[in-house]
Scaffold this motif. Structure first.
Motif, short mmCIF file in Angstrom:
data_model
loop_
_atom_site.label_atom_id
_atom_site.label_comp_id
_atom_site.label_asym_id
_atom_site.label_seq_id
_atom_site.Cartn_x
_atom_site.Cartn_y
_atom_site.Cartn_z
N MET A 1 0.82 -1.19 0.00
CA MET A 1 0.00 0.00 0.00
C MET A 1 0.87 1.26 0.00
N PHE A 2 1.76 1.37 0.94
CA PHE A 2 2.68 2.50 0.98
C PHE A 2 4.06 2.02 0.60
N SER A 3 4.72 2.78 -0.23
CA SER A 3 6.09 2.40 -0.58
C SER A 3 7.07 3.16 0.31
N ALA A 4 8.21 2.59 0.48
CA ALA A 4 9.23 3.22 1.31
C ALA A 4 9.77 4.46 0.60
N VAL A 5 10.02 5.48 1.37
CA VAL A 5 10.58 6.71 0.82
C VAL A 5 12.08 6.52 0.69
N ARG A 6 12.59 6.84 -0.51
CA ARG A 6 14.02 6.68 -0.75
C ARG A 6 14.62 8.00 -1.18
N TRP A 7 15.79 8.25 -0.70
CA TRP A 7 16.53 9.43 -1.10
C TRP A 7 17.39 9.05 -2.30
N THR A 8 17.37 9.88 -3.30
CA THR A 8 18.23 9.65 -4.45
C THR A 8 19.22 10.81 -4.56
N ALA A 9 20.32 10.56 -5.23
CA ALA A 9 21.31 11.62 -5.41
C ALA A 9 20.71 12.77 -6.22
N HIS A 10 19.91 12.44 -7.21
CA HIS A 10 19.27 13.45 -8.04
C HIS A 10 18.34 14.33 -7.20
N GLY A 11 17.55 13.72 -6.35
CA GLY A 11 16.63 14.48 -5.49
C GLY A 11 17.37 15.37 -4.51
N VAL A 12 18.41 14.85 -3.92
CA VAL A 12 19.19 15.63 -2.95
C VAL A 12 19.87 16.82 -3.64
N LEU A 13 20.40 16.60 -4.85
CA LEU A 13 21.04 17.69 -5.58
C LEU A 13 20.03 18.77 -5.95
N LEU A 14 18.83 18.37 -6.37
CA LEU A 14 17.80 19.36 -6.68
C LEU A 14 17.39 20.14 -5.42
N ASP A 15 17.30 19.46 -4.29
CA ASP A 15 16.98 20.15 -3.04
C ASP A 15 18.06 21.16 -2.67
N LEU A 16 19.31 20.76 -2.79
CA LEU A 16 20.40 21.68 -2.47
C LEU A 16 20.45 22.86 -3.43
N LEU A 17 20.20 22.60 -4.71
CA LEU A 17 20.18 23.68 -5.70
C LEU A 17 19.04 24.65 -5.40
N SER A 18 17.86 24.13 -5.07
CA SER A 18 16.73 24.99 -4.74
C SER A 18 17.02 25.85 -3.52
N THR A 19 17.64 25.26 -2.52
CA THR A 19 17.98 26.00 -1.31
C THR A 19 19.02 27.08 -1.61
N ALA A 20 20.02 26.74 -2.42
CA ALA A 20 21.05 27.72 -2.76
C ALA A 20 20.46 28.88 -3.55
N LEU A 21 19.57 28.58 -4.49
CA LEU A 21 18.93 29.65 -5.26
C LEU A 21 18.06 30.54 -4.37
N ALA A 22 17.32 29.94 -3.44
CA ALA A 22 16.48 30.72 -2.54
C ALA A 22 17.33 31.63 -1.65
N VAL A 23 18.43 31.11 -1.13
CA VAL A 23 19.32 31.92 -0.29
C VAL A 23 19.96 33.03 -1.12
N GLY A 24 20.35 32.72 -2.36
CA GLY A 24 20.94 33.73 -3.23
C GLY A 24 19.98 34.86 -3.57
N ILE A 25 18.74 34.50 -3.92
CA ILE A 25 17.75 35.53 -4.24
C ILE A 25 17.42 36.36 -3.01
N ALA A 26 17.31 35.71 -1.85
CA ALA A 26 17.05 36.46 -0.62
C ALA A 26 18.21 37.40 -0.31
N GLY A 27 19.43 36.94 -0.53
CA GLY A 27 20.59 37.80 -0.28
C GLY A 27 20.61 39.01 -1.21
N VAL A 28 20.27 38.80 -2.48
CA VAL A 28 20.20 39.93 -3.42
C VAL A 28 19.09 40.88 -3.01
N ALA A 29 17.95 40.34 -2.58
CA ALA A 29 16.83 41.20 -2.17
C ALA A 29 17.19 42.05 -0.96
#
Length: 77
Positions: free
Chosen positions: A1-29
């Motif tokens: 019914m429920f599948s196990a949640v798995r972390w992938t390298a691709h997902g982690v990299l996208l999360d880190l990229l999103s966080t870096a972009l958010a911090v960068g835009i906030a810093g510019v603002a």
């Protein structure tokens, strides 16, 4: 019914990229607010929002109505 949640390298990299972009835009603002300021043609739109609670409610209703009108053909058809 429920599948196990798995972390992938691709997902982690996208999360880190999103966080870096958010911090960068906030810093510019914070450091250069004029760079991200609204353009001159948007000033009439900014005057429509005074910051009162009623404005937020009105814009919420406008948005919900617009989304409902856009979704109506898909619901009926």
């Amino acid at each position: 019914m429920f599948s196990a949640v798995r972390w992938t390298a691709h997902g982690v990299l996208l999360d880190l990229l999103s966080t870096a972009l958010a911090v960068g835009i906030a810093g510019v603002a914070v450091t250069r607010p004029r760079l991200l300021a609204a353009p001159g043609w948007a000033l009439p739109l900014r005057r429509l929002q005074s910051g009162h609670v009623g404005d937020y409610v009105a814009w919420l209703l406008v948005g919900v109505t617009l989304l409902g009108a856009l979704a109506l053909p898909g619901v009926l058809g």
